[in-house]
Motif scaffolding. Structure first.
Motif, PDB file in Angstrom:
ATOM      1  N   ASP A  43       0.826  -1.213   0.000  1.00 46.82           N
ATOM      2  CA  ASP A  43       0.000   0.000   0.000  1.00 46.82           C
ATOM      3  C   ASP A  43       0.859   1.260   0.000  1.00 46.82           C
ATOM      4  OD1 ASP A  43      -2.193  -1.607   0.015  1.00 46.82           O
ATOM      5  OD2 ASP A  43      -2.634  -1.355   2.151  1.00 46.82           O
ATOM      6  N   ALA A  44       1.962   1.231   0.744  1.00 44.06           N
ATOM      7  CA  ALA A  44       2.860   2.389   0.783  1.00 44.06           C
ATOM      8  C   ALA A  44       3.516   2.609  -0.579  1.00 44.06           C
ATOM      9  CB  ALA A  44       3.919   2.191   1.858  1.00 44.06           C
ATOM     10  N   SER A  45       3.850   1.524  -1.253  1.00 41.37           N
ATOM     11  CA  SER A  45       4.437   1.635  -2.592  1.00 41.37           C
ATOM     12  C   SER A  45       3.436   2.232  -3.580  1.00 41.37           C
ATOM     13  CB  SER A  45       4.891   0.258  -3.062  1.00 41.37           C
ATOM     14  OG  SER A  45       5.421   0.329  -4.348  1.00 41.37           O
ATOM     15  N   ASN A  46       2.179   1.800  -3.497  1.00 42.75           N
ATOM     16  CA  ASN A  46       1.142   2.367  -4.368  1.00 42.75           C
ATOM     17  C   ASN A  46       0.927   3.846  -4.085  1.00 42.75           C
ATOM     18  OD1 ASN A  46       0.799  -0.162  -5.436  1.00 42.75           O
ATOM     19  ND2 ASN A  46      -0.996  -0.641  -4.202  1.00 42.75           N
ATOM     20  N   LEU A  47       0.946   4.221  -2.819  1.00 44.25           N
ATOM     21  CA  LEU A  47       0.796   5.629  -2.449  1.00 44.25           C
ATOM     22  C   LEU A  47       1.948   6.464  -3.005  1.00 44.25           C
ATOM     23  CD1 LEU A  47      -0.793   7.756  -0.761  1.00 44.25           C
ATOM     24  CD2 LEU A  47       0.747   7.180   1.125  1.00 44.25           C
ATOM     25  N   ARG A  48       3.154   5.945  -2.886  1.00 44.41           N
ATOM     26  CA  ARG A  48       4.319   6.662  -3.395  1.00 44.41           C
ATOM     27  C   ARG A  48       4.240   6.845  -4.911  1.00 44.41           C
ATOM     28  NH1 ARG A  48       8.493   9.732  -1.250  1.00 44.41           N
ATOM     29  NH2 ARG A  48       9.783  10.171  -3.034  1.00 44.41           N
ATOM     30  N   GLU A  49       3.746   5.828  -5.619  1.00 45.45           N
ATOM     31  CA  GLU A  49       3.590   5.931  -7.071  1.00 45.45           C
ATOM     32  C   GLU A  49       2.599   7.029  -7.448  1.00 45.45           C
ATOM     33  OE1 GLU A  49       2.542   2.083  -8.502  1.00 45.45           O
ATOM     34  OE2 GLU A  49       4.527   1.242  -8.069  1.00 45.45           O
ATOM     35  N   LYS A  50       1.534   7.162  -6.659  1.00 49.31           N
ATOM     36  CA  LYS A  50       0.549   8.224  -6.923  1.00 49.31           C
ATOM     37  C   LYS A  50       1.177   9.602  -6.769  1.00 49.31           C
ATOM     38  CE  LYS A  50      -3.548   5.668  -5.500  1.00 49.31           C
ATOM     39  NZ  LYS A  50      -4.631   5.584  -4.497  1.00 49.31           N
ATOM     40  N   PHE A  51       2.018   9.765  -5.765  1.00 48.18           N
ATOM     41  CA  PHE A  51       2.662  11.061  -5.564  1.00 48.18           C
ATOM     42  C   PHE A  51       3.735  11.303  -6.619  1.00 48.18           C
ATOM     43  CE2 PHE A  51       0.479  11.081  -1.595  1.00 48.18           C
ATOM     44  CZ  PHE A  51       0.439  12.394  -1.189  1.00 48.18           C
ATOM     45  N   ASP A  52       4.485  10.282  -6.979  1.00 47.56           N
ATOM     46  CA  ASP A  52       5.547  10.443  -7.976  1.00 47.56           C
ATOM     47  C   ASP A  52       5.001  10.675  -9.381  1.00 47.56           C
ATOM     48  OD1 ASP A  52       7.623  10.296  -6.191  1.00 47.56           O
ATOM     49  OD2 ASP A  52       7.970   8.139  -6.483  1.00 47.56           O
ATOM     50  N   ALA A  53       3.771  10.261  -9.643  1.00 42.35           N
ATOM     51  CA  ALA A  53       3.191  10.439 -10.974  1.00 42.35           C
ATOM     52  C   ALA A  53       3.028  11.911 -11.326  1.00 42.35           C
ATOM     53  CB  ALA A  53       1.838   9.735 -11.053  1.00 42.35           C
ATOM     54  N   ASN A  54       2.858  12.766 -10.333  1.00 39.25           N
ATOM     55  CA  ASN A  54       2.658  14.198 -10.574  1.00 39.25           C
ATOM     56  C   ASN A  54       3.869  15.032 -10.165  1.00 39.25           C
ATOM     57  OD1 ASN A  54      -0.032  13.826 -11.488  1.00 39.25           O
ATOM     58  ND2 ASN A  54      -0.639  13.531  -9.360  1.00 39.25           N
ATOM     59  N   LYS A  55       5.003  14.398 -10.065  1.00 37.09           N
ATOM     60  CA  LYS A  55       6.221  15.083  -9.637  1.00 37.09           C
ATOM     61  C   LYS A  55       6.704  16.121 -10.653  1.00 37.09           C
ATOM     62  CE  LYS A  55      10.423  13.540  -7.399  1.00 37.09           C
ATOM     63  NZ  LYS A  55      11.271  12.386  -7.136  1.00 37.09           N
ATOM     64  N   HIS A  56       6.395  15.917 -11.908  1.00 38.01           N
ATOM     65  CA  HIS A  56       6.905  16.762 -12.991  1.00 38.01           C
ATOM     66  C   HIS A  56       6.066  18.017 -13.231  1.00 38.01           C
ATOM     67  CE1 HIS A  56       3.738  14.417 -14.849  1.00 38.01           C
ATOM     68  NE2 HIS A  56       3.653  15.368 -15.756  1.00 38.01           N
ATOM     69  N   VAL A  57       4.908  18.151 -12.601  1.00 37.70           N
ATOM     70  CA  VAL A  57       3.999  19.273 -12.865  1.00 37.70           C
ATOM     71  C   VAL A  57       4.626  20.573 -12.368  1.00 37.70           C
ATOM     72  CG1 VAL A  57       1.705  20.208 -12.399  1.00 37.70           C
ATOM     73  CG2 VAL A  57       2.008  17.751 -12.686  1.00 37.70           C
ATOM     74  N   GLU A  58       4.595  21.605 -13.201  1.00 38.36           N
ATOM     75  CA  GLU A  58       5.209  22.892 -12.869  1.00 38.36           C
ATOM     76  C   GLU A  58       4.192  24.022 -12.703  1.00 38.36           C
ATOM     77  OE1 GLU A  58       8.404  23.643 -12.215  1.00 38.36           O
ATOM     78  OE2 GLU A  58       8.925  21.524 -12.379  1.00 38.36           O
ATOM     79  N   ASP A  59       2.985  23.861 -13.206  1.00 40.25           N
ATOM     80  CA  ASP A  59       1.967  24.909 -13.141  1.00 40.25           C
ATOM     81  C   ASP A  59       1.490  25.064 -11.696  1.00 40.25           C
ATOM     82  OD1 ASP A  59       0.075  26.809 -13.774  1.00 40.25           O
ATOM     83  OD2 ASP A  59      -1.423  25.320 -14.391  1.00 40.25           O
ATOM     84  N   LEU A  60       1.633  26.262 -11.139  1.00 38.44           N
ATOM     85  CA  LEU A  60       1.305  26.486  -9.729  1.00 38.44           C
ATOM     86  C   LEU A  60      -0.167  26.268  -9.430  1.00 38.44           C
ATOM     87  CD1 LEU A  60       3.476  29.637  -8.911  1.00 38.44           C
ATOM     88  CD2 LEU A  60       3.982  27.244  -8.473  1.00 38.44           C
ATOM     89  N   ASP A  61      -1.029  26.719 -10.324  1.00 43.37           N
ATOM     90  CA  ASP A  61      -2.464  26.543 -10.096  1.00 43.37           C
ATOM     91  C   ASP A  61      -2.863  25.070 -10.174  1.00 43.37           C
ATOM     92  OD1 ASP A  61      -2.826  29.278  -9.763  1.00 43.37           O
ATOM     93  OD2 ASP A  61      -3.110  29.602 -11.919  1.00 43.37           O
ATOM     94  N   ALA A  62      -2.255  24.343 -11.083  1.00 45.86           N
ATOM     95  CA  ALA A  62      -2.543  22.909 -11.186  1.00 45.86           C
ATOM     96  C   ALA A  62      -2.064  22.175  -9.938  1.00 45.86           C
ATOM     97  CB  ALA A  62      -1.882  22.329 -12.431  1.00 45.86           C
TER      98      ALA A  62
END
Length: 116
Positions: A43-62
């Protein structure tokens, strides 16, 4: 450094802190849902994948929008009876053996007599 750059860096720092707090809370709550370690690790690995999936986003509002969605989802799925370590505040053993009141002296002579 211009004012807009300072404001940008301050907003990014605040977002980073909110994401870290959200991740820590979600990870602790994951341990409440899956007490056994072999279940928790997956479960912790799945949670980490969810957070890492959006690591590249740069738009502040997004980023603000994703943080708000993540906090709403966390509040929706939070455990109704979270696990509390027994000796921590709110735990079953917290202050089970409180300190004795002032004025009481504990003598550690273990049955030895004072008279020789």
């Amino acid at each position: 450094m211009s004012v807009s750059t300072a404001a940008y860096l301050a907003r990014r720092a605040a977002q980073k802190e909110r994401v870290q707090i959200l991740y820590r809370r979600a990870l602790r709550d994951t341990l409440t849902w899956a007490v056994h370690r072999h279940l928790f690790y997956q479960d912790a690995s799945n949670l980490r994948e969810k957070f890492d999936a959006n690591k590249h986003v740069e738009d502040l509002d997004a980023i603000d929008r994703m943080i708000a969605e993540g906090e709403a989802q966390y509040n929706k799925w939070r455990h109704p009876d979270p696990y509390i370590v027994p000796w921590a505040p709110g735990g079953s053993k917290f202050t089970r053996n409180p300190t004795p009141p002032s004025g009481i002296e504990i003598v550690y002579n273990y049955g030895r007599e004072d008279n020789d």
